[in-house]
Design a protein around this motif. Structure first.
Motif, PDB file in Angstrom:
ATOM      1  N   GLN A   4       0.815  -1.209   0.000  1.00 39.63           N
ATOM      2  CA  GLN A   4       0.000   0.000   0.000  1.00 39.63           C
ATOM      3  C   GLN A   4       0.851   1.263   0.000  1.00 39.63           C
ATOM      4  O   GLN A   4       0.415   2.316  -0.474  1.00 39.63           O
ATOM      5  N   ASP A  42     -11.334   7.596  -1.158  1.00 40.83           N
ATOM      6  CA  ASP A  42     -10.453   6.588  -0.547  1.00 40.83           C
ATOM      7  C   ASP A  42     -10.657   5.220  -1.194  1.00 40.83           C
ATOM      8  O   ASP A  42      -9.689   4.488  -1.457  1.00 40.83           O
ATOM      9  N   GLU A  46      -8.069   2.860  -3.368  1.00 33.64           N
ATOM     10  CA  GLU A  46      -7.839   1.441  -3.084  1.00 33.64           C
ATOM     11  C   GLU A  46      -8.067   0.597  -4.329  1.00 33.64           C
ATOM     12  O   GLU A  46      -7.309  -0.343  -4.604  1.00 33.64           O
ATOM     13  N   LYS A  47      -9.122   0.914  -5.057  1.00 37.83           N
ATOM     14  CA  LYS A  47      -9.443   0.157  -6.259  1.00 37.83           C
ATOM     15  C   LYS A  47      -8.316   0.275  -7.280  1.00 37.83           C
ATOM     16  O   LYS A  47      -7.911  -0.720  -7.896  1.00 37.83           O
ATOM     17  N   LYS A  49      -5.226   0.864  -6.635  1.00 37.19           N
ATOM     18  CA  LYS A  49      -4.049   0.161  -6.124  1.00 37.19           C
ATOM     19  C   LYS A  49      -4.121  -1.337  -6.385  1.00 37.19           C
ATOM     20  O   LYS A  49      -3.109  -1.966  -6.713  1.00 37.19           O
ATOM     21  N   CYS A 170     -14.064  -1.365   2.215  1.00 41.61           N
ATOM     22  CA  CYS A 170     -12.680  -1.784   1.966  1.00 41.61           C
ATOM     23  C   CYS A 170     -12.613  -2.594   0.678  1.00 41.61           C
ATOM     24  O   CYS A 170     -13.188  -3.681   0.598  1.00 41.61           O
ATOM     25  N   PHE A 172      -9.943  -4.011  -0.685  1.00 39.62           N
ATOM     26  CA  PHE A 172      -9.085  -5.180  -0.544  1.00 39.62           C
ATOM     27  C   PHE A 172      -9.857  -6.362   0.050  1.00 39.62           C
ATOM     28  O   PHE A 172      -9.768  -7.487  -0.441  1.00 39.62           O
TER      29      PHE A 172
END
Length: 235
Positions: A4, A42, A46-47, A49, A170, A172
């Protein structure tokens, strides 16, 4: 956390996080009528990443990459160590002597999802690997795992997990659980129907079809089983 905190400026230029061209008519109509839930900034990050992880190749000079690779091998085989290349990789279902070749299209995400399953659902992961080594019902564990990762990314791109991402908060967790749910469906089919490598392509197509048709139902079924079995430690 290591992944991350990495810089993914190069990967961001080549990833595709959305693709609605191949979605089914029902999903297309649903999106047209109801619209797509909007991810927070946020969650969008994350998506992005998670797709960047899939573009991050296995790096022999990175201690973290090598640690993950060897952890998977040793945990699944019970052997204390392994060489970076060699025929021994077929013990966990890689197709050649160098896992980097199999990871070419899915990068470190392919290993991270295997590690997630091993960490959170170790009993299930080991039972799955054991089945893959069966004399009659054997199949390539790692190669199959990478196909589950591919399907998971396609479901994510098609927007079919967006509402769940907003609910859970989240990316992940949802993506990794979807990967596990797909693999669990394969496990159920393979074991209950006593399938062999002759039916491998057929069952892969079935998993992809069912996964893309209703990933949320698969997720719910997997989570129920995980809860019931104490995260599969008692399987």
């Amino acid at each position: 956390r290591y992944f991350q905190n990495q810089n993914y400026s190069k990967e961001l230029d080549i990833i595709t996080t959305e693709d609605y061209e191949n979605i089914d008519c029902f999903t297309a109509l649903k999106f047209k009528i109801c619209g797509q839930p909007k991810l927070s900034d946020d969650l969008e990050e994350e998506k992005r990443k998670i797709f960047c992880y899939a573009k991050t190749p296995l790096n022999d000079t990175c201690d973290e990459h090598m640690r993950i690779l060897k952890t998977l091998f040793c945990a699944l085989t019970g052997l204390p160590s392994c060489e970076r290349e060699g025929q021994h990789w077929d013990l966990i279902g890689f197709q050649g002597t160098d896992p980097a070749t199999d990871l070419r299209d899915l990068g470190m995400l392919g290993l991270l999802q295997m590690l997630y399953m091993l960490d959170l659902h170790s009993g299930f992961c080991k039972e799955l690997h054991k089945l893959s080594q069966d004399k009659k019902q054997n199949f390539p564990f790692a190669a199959t795992s990478l196909n589950m990762t591919r399907i998971c990314l396609e479901i994510l791109r098609e927007g079919k997990l967006t509402a769940e991402l907003c609910k859970v908060g989240c990316v992940f967790t949802v993506a990794h659980d979807t990967y596990c749910a797909l693999f669990f469906l394969l496990f159920q089919q393979w074991k209950s129907k006593e399938l062999t490598i002759l039916q491998y392509n057929d069952v892969q197509r079935l998993i992809e079809k069912r996964g893309k048709a209703d990933p949320i139902s698969l997720l719910k079924a997997f989570r129920r089983e995980a809860e019931k079995a104490g995260k599969f430690h008692k399987i």
